[in-house]
Motif scaffolding. Structure first.
Motif, PDB file in Angstrom:
ATOM      1  N   THR A   6      -4.375 -16.549 -44.112  1.00  0.00           N
ATOM      2  CA  THR A   6      -5.168 -17.577 -43.433  1.00  0.00           C
ATOM      3  C   THR A   6      -5.968 -17.059 -42.246  1.00  0.00           C
ATOM      4  O   THR A   6      -7.023 -17.614 -41.916  1.00  0.00           O
ATOM      5  N   ALA A   7      -5.467 -16.045 -41.560  1.00  0.00           N
ATOM      6  CA  ALA A   7      -6.072 -15.524 -40.324  1.00  0.00           C
ATOM      7  C   ALA A   7      -6.153 -16.580 -39.232  1.00  0.00           C
ATOM      8  O   ALA A   7      -6.962 -16.476 -38.314  1.00  0.00           O
ATOM      9  N   VAL A   8      -5.307 -17.589 -39.300  1.00  0.00           N
ATOM     10  CA  VAL A   8      -5.214 -18.603 -38.251  1.00  0.00           C
ATOM     11  C   VAL A   8      -4.206 -18.106 -37.214  1.00  0.00           C
ATOM     12  O   VAL A   8      -3.062 -17.812 -37.565  1.00  0.00           O
ATOM     13  N   PRO A   9      -4.595 -17.975 -35.934  1.00  0.00           N
ATOM     14  CA  PRO A   9      -3.690 -17.390 -34.946  1.00  0.00           C
ATOM     15  C   PRO A   9      -2.308 -18.037 -34.904  1.00  0.00           C
ATOM     16  O   PRO A   9      -1.292 -17.341 -34.821  1.00  0.00           O
ATOM     17  N   GLY A  10      -2.253 -19.372 -34.960  1.00  0.00           N
ATOM     18  CA  GLY A  10      -0.953 -20.040 -34.920  1.00  0.00           C
ATOM     19  C   GLY A  10      -0.081 -19.696 -36.113  1.00  0.00           C
ATOM     20  O   GLY A  10       1.150 -19.566 -35.989  1.00  0.00           O
ATOM     21  N   VAL A  11      -0.682 -19.524 -37.259  1.00  0.00           N
ATOM     22  CA  VAL A  11       0.074 -19.152 -38.461  1.00  0.00           C
ATOM     23  C   VAL A  11       0.591 -17.718 -38.327  1.00  0.00           C
ATOM     24  O   VAL A  11       1.742 -17.423 -38.690  1.00  0.00           O
ATOM     25  N   LEU A  12      -0.229 -16.835 -37.797  1.00  0.00           N
ATOM     26  CA  LEU A  12       0.221 -15.458 -37.590  1.00  0.00           C
ATOM     27  C   LEU A  12       1.426 -15.390 -36.664  1.00  0.00           C
ATOM     28  O   LEU A  12       2.356 -14.617 -36.883  1.00  0.00           O
ATOM     29  N   VAL A  71      14.751  -8.432 -38.418  1.00  0.00           N
ATOM     30  CA  VAL A  71      14.691  -7.185 -37.667  1.00  0.00           C
ATOM     31  C   VAL A  71      14.123  -6.093 -38.579  1.00  0.00           C
ATOM     32  O   VAL A  71      14.520  -5.966 -39.741  1.00  0.00           O
ATOM     33  N   ARG A  72      13.146  -5.349 -38.057  1.00  0.00           N
ATOM     34  CA  ARG A  72      12.434  -4.297 -38.779  1.00  0.00           C
ATOM     35  C   ARG A  72      11.562  -4.843 -39.905  1.00  0.00           C
ATOM     36  O   ARG A  72      11.175  -4.113 -40.826  1.00  0.00           O
ATOM     37  N   GLY A  73      11.221  -6.112 -39.829  1.00  0.00           N
ATOM     38  CA  GLY A  73      10.357  -6.708 -40.834  1.00  0.00           C
ATOM     39  C   GLY A  73       8.915  -6.259 -40.675  1.00  0.00           C
ATOM     40  O   GLY A  73       8.519  -5.665 -39.667  1.00  0.00           O
ATOM     41  N   THR A  74       8.105  -6.582 -41.687  1.00  0.00           N
ATOM     42  CA  THR A  74       6.694  -6.185 -41.692  1.00  0.00           C
ATOM     43  C   THR A  74       5.817  -7.387 -41.982  1.00  0.00           C
ATOM     44  O   THR A  74       6.075  -8.143 -42.927  1.00  0.00           O
ATOM     45  N   LEU A  75       4.766  -7.553 -41.176  1.00  0.00           N
ATOM     46  CA  LEU A  75       3.787  -8.619 -41.349  1.00  0.00           C
ATOM     47  C   LEU A  75       2.441  -7.997 -41.686  1.00  0.00           C
ATOM     48  O   LEU A  75       1.952  -7.126 -40.965  1.00  0.00           O
ATOM     49  N   ALA A  76       1.846  -8.439 -42.800  1.00  0.00           N
ATOM     50  CA  ALA A  76       0.530  -7.963 -43.208  1.00  0.00           C
ATOM     51  C   ALA A  76      -0.473  -9.105 -43.138  1.00  0.00           C
ATOM     52  O   ALA A  76      -0.199 -10.212 -43.603  1.00  0.00           O
ATOM     53  N   LEU A  77      -1.651  -8.833 -42.573  1.00  0.00           N
ATOM     54  CA  LEU A  77      -2.733  -9.798 -42.504  1.00  0.00           C
ATOM     55  C   LEU A  77      -3.833  -9.375 -43.465  1.00  0.00           C
ATOM     56  O   LEU A  77      -4.320  -8.242 -43.402  1.00  0.00           O
ATOM     57  N   VAL A  78      -4.237 -10.289 -44.351  1.00  0.00           N
ATOM     58  CA  VAL A  78      -5.357 -10.015 -45.252  1.00  0.00           C
ATOM     59  C   VAL A  78      -6.477 -11.027 -45.090  1.00  0.00           C
ATOM     60  O   VAL A  78      -7.559 -10.850 -45.663  1.00  0.00           O
ATOM     61  N   VAL A 120      -5.271 -13.215 -31.321  1.00  0.00           N
ATOM     62  CA  VAL A 120      -3.935 -13.790 -31.428  1.00  0.00           C
ATOM     63  C   VAL A 120      -3.021 -13.041 -30.464  1.00  0.00           C
ATOM     64  O   VAL A 120      -3.160 -11.835 -30.263  1.00  0.00           O
ATOM     65  N   ALA A 121      -2.092 -13.780 -29.849  1.00  0.00           N
ATOM     66  CA  ALA A 121      -1.147 -13.173 -28.917  1.00  0.00           C
ATOM     67  C   ALA A 121       0.274 -13.341 -29.462  1.00  0.00           C
ATOM     68  O   ALA A 121       0.635 -14.397 -29.981  1.00  0.00           O
ATOM     69  N   PHE A 122       1.082 -12.277 -29.378  1.00  0.00           N
ATOM     70  CA  PHE A 122       2.474 -12.309 -29.798  1.00  0.00           C
ATOM     71  C   PHE A 122       3.379 -12.196 -28.580  1.00  0.00           C
ATOM     72  O   PHE A 122       3.071 -11.485 -27.613  1.00  0.00           O
ATOM     73  N   GLU A 123       4.516 -12.869 -28.628  1.00  0.00           N
ATOM     74  CA  GLU A 123       5.511 -12.803 -27.552  1.00  0.00           C
ATOM     75  C   GLU A 123       6.126 -11.401 -27.553  1.00  0.00           C
ATOM     76  O   GLU A 123       6.549 -10.895 -28.592  1.00  0.00           O
ATOM     77  N   ILE A 124       6.158 -10.762 -26.394  1.00  0.00           N
ATOM     78  CA  ILE A 124       6.545  -9.353 -26.334  1.00  0.00           C
ATOM     79  C   ILE A 124       8.058  -9.148 -26.329  1.00  0.00           C
ATOM     80  O   ILE A 124       8.586  -8.319 -27.065  1.00  0.00           O
ATOM     81  N   GLY A 125       8.771  -9.900 -25.514  1.00  0.00           N
ATOM     82  CA  GLY A 125      10.186  -9.618 -25.315  1.00  0.00           C
ATOM     83  C   GLY A 125      10.999  -9.610 -26.597  1.00  0.00           C
ATOM     84  O   GLY A 125      11.648  -8.615 -26.949  1.00  0.00           O
ATOM     85  N   GLU A 126      10.987 -10.726 -27.326  1.00  0.00           N
ATOM     86  CA  GLU A 126      11.748 -10.804 -28.570  1.00  0.00           C
ATOM     87  C   GLU A 126      11.180  -9.869 -29.629  1.00  0.00           C
ATOM     88  O   GLU A 126      11.917  -9.277 -30.424  1.00  0.00           O
TER      89      GLU A 126
END
Length: 366
Positions: free
Chosen positions: A262-268, A277-284, A293-299
């Motif tokens: 989707t490339a929608v920031p909220g969905v990402l 843990v150690r998962g992978t997210l791919a954007l197409v 898009v901003a991701f939470e750093i701590g967690e």
């Protein structure tokens, strides 16, 4: 020769079916009589001026047809061959020479420039040049002069009007799973957006042996089809908390792999939050330039997760598309369930039903 083509006349305007003149193929080009062409989201965003192909243009980049003539330098196909058409690549940059054609360093010029390398167009109207060679092909035309790197020979027993969508969207979804993510048998995957790209990813996840395959979409009809082609679970985010549902399905582990179409920031952000843990997210998904898009750093830090963007399924089309055809022939990649056909005169209807979500993969049949 005179051809019939759908022309995008100007930014945001409906396509217009016109007669154009097609010049003779150059030494490195193949003349293809089109049988069919898929309609893709990328066609729509170029029509709307989000990506920079000069208009007027003949778009279409999921063509399939029969070779009518070949230039003097062509060695890979001959007249009579059945072919699927995919994205063009230069063939001589460092990425192409490394087998990474999807990441060609000259991708924008090769696929979106609207011209040959010498600045000419193969198509003209009474008013002048019309942008051609979109993704090396400009497949919304009865005939096209196609660059050799866009041409993939396929099994002549397979129906071309079915194979056409393999050139871009289906290759992207399936390739992201099979070429880039390469999930282990027994692993879990969630796909956000189960249109053509997402549906292909779901089918590929089943081919790869994923045992938990989750489809997320706002359209119940798409979710029902996702279950038919391989999803073990589906979520409509309009009715439930997506991240909480994924946690429930995976017994609080999270998914090993997530794919966002989707490339929608909220969905990402949701996709990242749903990872194990150690998962992978791919954007197409393709977004308007400047989208952030901003991701939470701590967690995120303690998860050790990976985020990557993927183009064209990281595939070599001449290798990967015939493999997808074979999987379809074996009944293991039933992408024909996504297709609804339209005539060239109904091309704007095809664009509309694609954008509304009513039809997953419209295909223009000549």
């Amino acid at each position: 020769m005179t051809v019939k083509a759908a022309v995008a006349p100007g930014t945001g305007e409906p396509l217009v079916v016109q007669q154009l003149q097609l010049d003779d193929p150059r030494p490195d080009e193949v003349r293809v009589r089109m049988v069919a062409s898929g309609v893709c989201h990328t066609d729509a965003i170029v029509r709307d001026g989000i990506y920079p192909t000069p208009l007027p243009a003949v778009l279409g980049h999921e063509g399939a047809g029969i070779v009518e003539a070949v230039g003097s330098a062509i060695t890979t196909v001959e007249p009579g061959d059945h072919v699927v058409l995919s994205a063009a690549y230069c063939g001589h940059c460092r990425k192409c020479l490394s087998g990474l054609m999807a990441y060609c360093e000259n991708l924008m010029a090769e696929d979106f420039g609207g011209r040959r390398r010498d600045g000419t167009t193969s198509l003209t109207s009474d008013a002048g040049p019309v942008s051609s060679h979109f993704f090396g092909q400009s497949a919304f035309s009865s005939h096209a002069n196609v660059v050799e790197t866009s041409v993939i020979k396929v099994d002549p027993a397979a129906p071309l009007q079915t194979l056409a969508p393999l050139g871009c969207g289906l290759q992207t979804g399936a390739g992201t799973v099979l070429n880039e993510l390469r999930p282990e048998a027994g692993s879990s995957m969630v796909v956000f957006g189960v249109g053509a790209v997402g549906s292909a990813a779901i089918m590929a996840a089943r081919v790869a042996g994923c045992t938990t395959i989750i489809g997320v979409d706002l359209h119940d009809s798409r979710l029902a089809l996702a279950e038919e082609i391989g999803a073990t679970h589906t979520i409509n985010p309009a009715r439930s908390d997506t991240v909480a549902e994924i946690a429930k399905i995976t017994r609080d582990e999270g998914v090993h792999y997530a794919l966002d179409t989707t490339a929608v920031p909220g969905v990402l952000r949701q996709a990242a939050a749903a990872l194990a843990v150690r998962g992978t997210l791919a954007l197409v998904g393709a977004a308007k330039p400047g989208t952030e898009v901003a991701f939470e750093i701590g967690e995120s830090l303690v998860k050790g997760w990976t985020f990557k963007t993927v183009i064209q399924g990281s595939s070599v089309p001449q290798v990967f598309i015939p493999r997808l055809v074979e999987l379809w022939e074996q009944g293991r990649f039933p992408f024909d369930k996504l297709i609804k056909t339209y005539t060239l005169s109904d091309i704007n209807t095809a664009f509309a039903v694609s954008e509304s979500g009513e039809v997953i993969k419209p295909v223009i049949v000549f």
